[in-house]
Design a protein around this motif. Structure first.
Motif, PDB file in Angstrom:
ATOM      1  N   UNK A   1       0.831  -1.204   0.000  1.00 16.66           N
ATOM      2  CA  UNK A   1       0.000   0.000   0.000  1.00 16.66           C
ATOM      3  C   UNK A   1       0.863   1.250   0.000  1.00 16.66           C
ATOM      4  N   UNK A   2       1.885   1.292   0.879  1.00 15.83           N
ATOM      5  CA  UNK A   2       2.722   2.490   0.996  1.00 15.83           C
ATOM      6  C   UNK A   2       3.490   2.759  -0.289  1.00 15.83           C
ATOM      7  N   UNK A   3       3.950   1.708  -0.947  1.00 19.02           N
ATOM      8  CA  UNK A   3       4.695   1.907  -2.192  1.00 19.02           C
ATOM      9  C   UNK A   3       3.771   2.474  -3.275  1.00 19.02           C
ATOM     10  N   UNK A   4       2.565   1.928  -3.379  1.00 21.57           N
ATOM     11  CA  UNK A   4       1.597   2.450  -4.360  1.00 21.57           C
ATOM     12  C   UNK A   4       1.226   3.895  -4.026  1.00 21.57           C
ATOM     13  N   UNK A   5       1.037   4.170  -2.724  1.00 22.67           N
ATOM     14  CA  UNK A   5       0.675   5.518  -2.279  1.00 22.67           C
ATOM     15  C   UNK A   5       1.774   6.510  -2.631  1.00 22.67           C
ATOM     16  N   UNK A   6       3.018   6.181  -2.319  1.00 22.75           N
ATOM     17  CA  UNK A   6       4.139   7.090  -2.564  1.00 22.75           C
ATOM     18  C   UNK A   6       4.489   7.235  -4.042  1.00 22.75           C
ATOM     19  N   UNK A   7       4.184   6.205  -4.842  1.00 18.74           N
ATOM     20  CA  UNK A   7       4.475   6.274  -6.278  1.00 18.74           C
ATOM     21  C   UNK A   7       3.652   7.350  -6.984  1.00 18.74           C
ATOM     22  N   UNK A   8       2.570   7.802  -6.364  1.00 14.61           N
ATOM     23  CA  UNK A   8       1.734   8.853  -6.955  1.00 14.61           C
ATOM     24  C   UNK A   8       2.411  10.221  -6.891  1.00 14.61           C
ATOM     25  N   UNK A   9       3.426  10.356  -6.035  1.00 18.29           N
ATOM     26  CA  UNK A   9       4.088  11.639  -5.831  1.00 18.29           C
ATOM     27  C   UNK A   9       5.398  11.686  -6.604  1.00 18.29           C
ATOM     28  N   UNK A  10       5.612  12.805  -7.295  1.00 19.09           N
ATOM     29  CA  UNK A  10       6.884  13.002  -8.004  1.00 19.09           C
ATOM     30  C   UNK A  10       7.955  13.395  -6.985  1.00 19.09           C
ATOM     31  N   UNK A  11       9.191  13.447  -7.433  1.00 19.69           N
ATOM     32  CA  UNK A  11      10.284  13.888  -6.567  1.00 19.69           C
ATOM     33  C   UNK A  11      10.034  15.313  -6.089  1.00 19.69           C
ATOM     34  N   UNK A  12       9.559  16.167  -6.992  1.00 19.13           N
ATOM     35  CA  UNK A  12       9.216  17.549  -6.641  1.00 19.13           C
ATOM     36  C   UNK A  12       8.173  17.572  -5.523  1.00 19.13           C
ATOM     37  N   UNK A  13       7.115  16.747  -5.662  1.00 15.80           N
ATOM     38  CA  UNK A  13       6.068  16.683  -4.640  1.00 15.80           C
ATOM     39  C   UNK A  13       6.639  16.264  -3.294  1.00 15.80           C
ATOM     40  N   UNK A  14       7.496  15.260  -3.293  1.00 21.38           N
ATOM     41  CA  UNK A  14       8.080  14.761  -2.046  1.00 21.38           C
ATOM     42  C   UNK A  14       8.983  15.805  -1.381  1.00 21.38           C
ATOM     43  N   UNK A  15       9.691  16.587  -2.195  1.00 14.80           N
ATOM     44  CA  UNK A  15      10.518  17.661  -1.641  1.00 14.80           C
ATOM     45  C   UNK A  15       9.630  18.722  -0.997  1.00 14.80           C
ATOM     46  N   UNK A  16       8.546  19.085  -1.665  1.00 14.31           N
ATOM     47  CA  UNK A  16       7.591  20.064  -1.110  1.00 14.31           C
ATOM     48  C   UNK A  16       7.016  19.527   0.199  1.00 14.31           C
ATOM     49  N   UNK A  17       6.636  18.261   0.231  1.00 10.81           N
ATOM     50  CA  UNK A  17       6.063  17.642   1.427  1.00 10.81           C
ATOM     51  C   UNK A  17       7.077  17.669   2.574  1.00 10.81           C
ATOM     52  N   UNK A  18       8.327  17.331   2.276  1.00 16.99           N
ATOM     53  CA  UNK A  18       9.371  17.360   3.314  1.00 16.99           C
ATOM     54  C   UNK A  18       9.584  18.780   3.833  1.00 16.99           C
ATOM     55  N   UNK A  19       9.606  19.752   2.930  1.00 13.68           N
ATOM     56  CA  UNK A  19       9.795  21.147   3.351  1.00 13.68           C
ATOM     57  C   UNK A  19       8.640  21.633   4.216  1.00 13.68           C
ATOM     58  N   UNK A  20       7.406  21.337   3.813  1.00 12.92           N
ATOM     59  CA  UNK A  20       6.240  21.777   4.588  1.00 12.92           C
ATOM     60  C   UNK A  20       6.224  21.115   5.968  1.00 12.92           C
ATOM     61  N   UNK A  21       6.626  19.841   6.015  1.00  9.28           N
ATOM     62  CA  UNK A  21       6.697  19.135   7.301  1.00  9.28           C
ATOM     63  C   UNK A  21       7.699  19.810   8.227  1.00  9.28           C
ATOM     64  N   UNK A  22       8.869  20.091   7.706  1.00 13.26           N
ATOM     65  CA  UNK A  22       9.925  20.711   8.520  1.00 13.26           C
ATOM     66  C   UNK A  22       9.543  22.123   8.949  1.00 13.26           C
ATOM     67  N   UNK A  23       8.956  22.900   8.052  1.00 16.07           N
ATOM     68  CA  UNK A  23       8.558  24.263   8.396  1.00 16.07           C
ATOM     69  C   UNK A  23       7.469  24.267   9.473  1.00 16.07           C
ATOM     70  N   UNK A  24       6.524  23.340   9.358  1.00 18.76           N
ATOM     71  CA  UNK A  24       5.469  23.249  10.368  1.00 18.76           C
ATOM     72  C   UNK A  24       6.018  22.952  11.748  1.00 18.76           C
ATOM     73  N   UNK A  25       6.994  22.066  11.821  1.00 14.40           N
ATOM     74  CA  UNK A  25       7.619  21.727  13.108  1.00 14.40           C
ATOM     75  C   UNK A  25       8.501  22.879  13.596  1.00 14.40           C
ATOM     76  N   UNK A  26       9.165  23.563  12.679  1.00 11.95           N
ATOM     77  CA  UNK A  26      10.084  24.639  13.068  1.00 11.95           C
ATOM     78  C   UNK A  26       9.360  25.838  13.669  1.00 11.95           C
ATOM     79  N   UNK A  27       8.172  26.183  13.167  1.00  8.70           N
ATOM     80  CA  UNK A  27       7.471  27.362  13.687  1.00  8.70           C
ATOM     81  C   UNK A  27       6.708  27.084  14.976  1.00  8.70           C
ATOM     82  N   UNK A  28       6.431  25.822  15.247  1.00 11.14           N
ATOM     83  CA  UNK A  28       5.613  25.487  16.418  1.00 11.14           C
ATOM     84  C   UNK A  28       6.205  25.983  17.737  1.00 11.14           C
ATOM     85  N   UNK A  29       7.498  25.763  18.020  1.00 10.35           N
ATOM     86  CA  UNK A  29       8.040  26.240  19.301  1.00 10.35           C
ATOM     87  C   UNK A  29       8.052  27.763  19.448  1.00 10.35           C
ATOM     88  N   UNK A  30       7.954  28.474  18.347  1.00 16.20           N
ATOM     89  CA  UNK A  30       7.927  29.932  18.404  1.00 16.20           C
ATOM     90  C   UNK A  30       6.503  30.435  18.629  1.00 16.20           C
TER      91      UNK A  30
END
Length: 193
Positions: free
Chosen positions: A3-32
């Motif tokens: 399931x996870x492989x099929x799910x992740x195959x829908x996302x391009x490398x660009x999409x995965x980079x955006x997802x990683x960036x949004x995840x990190x930014x969300x965590x980074x602003x929380x303590x502030x």
């Protein structure tokens, strides 16, 4: 194929980079943001995350707005949960972080799937942000606070408004990105012609 492989195959490398960036930014602003929100919410006896959530849930909505792929918000929430557990960040709920961070993205993804939208307009962006923050606030209440009915209703209402406003901000950012992308595409087309 899992399931996870099929799910992740829908996302391009660009999409995965955006997802990683949004995840990190969300965590980074929380303590502030969270300590600042406690100044407002302390006197009202509602969790600070109900107000602050609009500012760090907007990253989930923004990620979906940029990729346009269903499941983006759930994946951002899951990655945030893993980041929080791996780094031992203050406020981590341990293994319950998987539930409290993934539920907002899952609920918002399902909500937008049901109405057939993809962060394409102000109302669906407001809804996505509101659903994210309602789910996050409800999960934290379930894990930690167990508020009585009236403070819980106030907390969830505040979460809906704050999250919705975060969704609107995310949509406005996505609109700007669309304009830049269209202008760059038009510029490159003119240069080629």
């Amino acid at each position: 194929m899992s399931f996870w492989q099929r799910f992740l195959d829908r996302f391009s490398l660009y999409d995965l980079i955006i997802i990683a960036m949004m995840s990190a930014l969300g965590i980074a602003v929380k303590p502030i943001i969270v300590p600042l929100s406690h100044i407002i919410t302390g006197a009202l006896f509602i969790p600070g995350g109900a107000v602050a959530g609009g500012f760090y849930m907007l990253w989930l909505v923004l990620g979906f707005g940029i990729t346009g792929k269903r499941g983006t918000m759930t994946l951002i929430g899951l990655i945030q949960a893993i980041l929080v557990m791996a780094t031992g960040m203050v406020g981590s709920q341990g293994v319950m972080s998987l539930l409290s961070y993934t539920a907002p993205g899952l609920l918002a993804d399902l909500g937008l799937l049901l109405i057939g939208h993809r962060v394409c307009c102000l109302p669906c962006s407001f809804l996505a942000g509101a659903l994210c923050n309602i789910a996050g606030t409800a999960m934290v209440n379930f894990i930690y606070y167990r508020l009585p009915a009236i403070p819980l209703a106030l907390s969830l209402s505040t979460a809906a408004l704050s999250g919705g406003l975060g969704g609107l901000i995310a949509f406005k950012i996505v609109q700007r990105l669309w304009k830049f992308q269209k202008r760059d595409w038009q510029s490159s087309k003119d240069d080629a012609g």
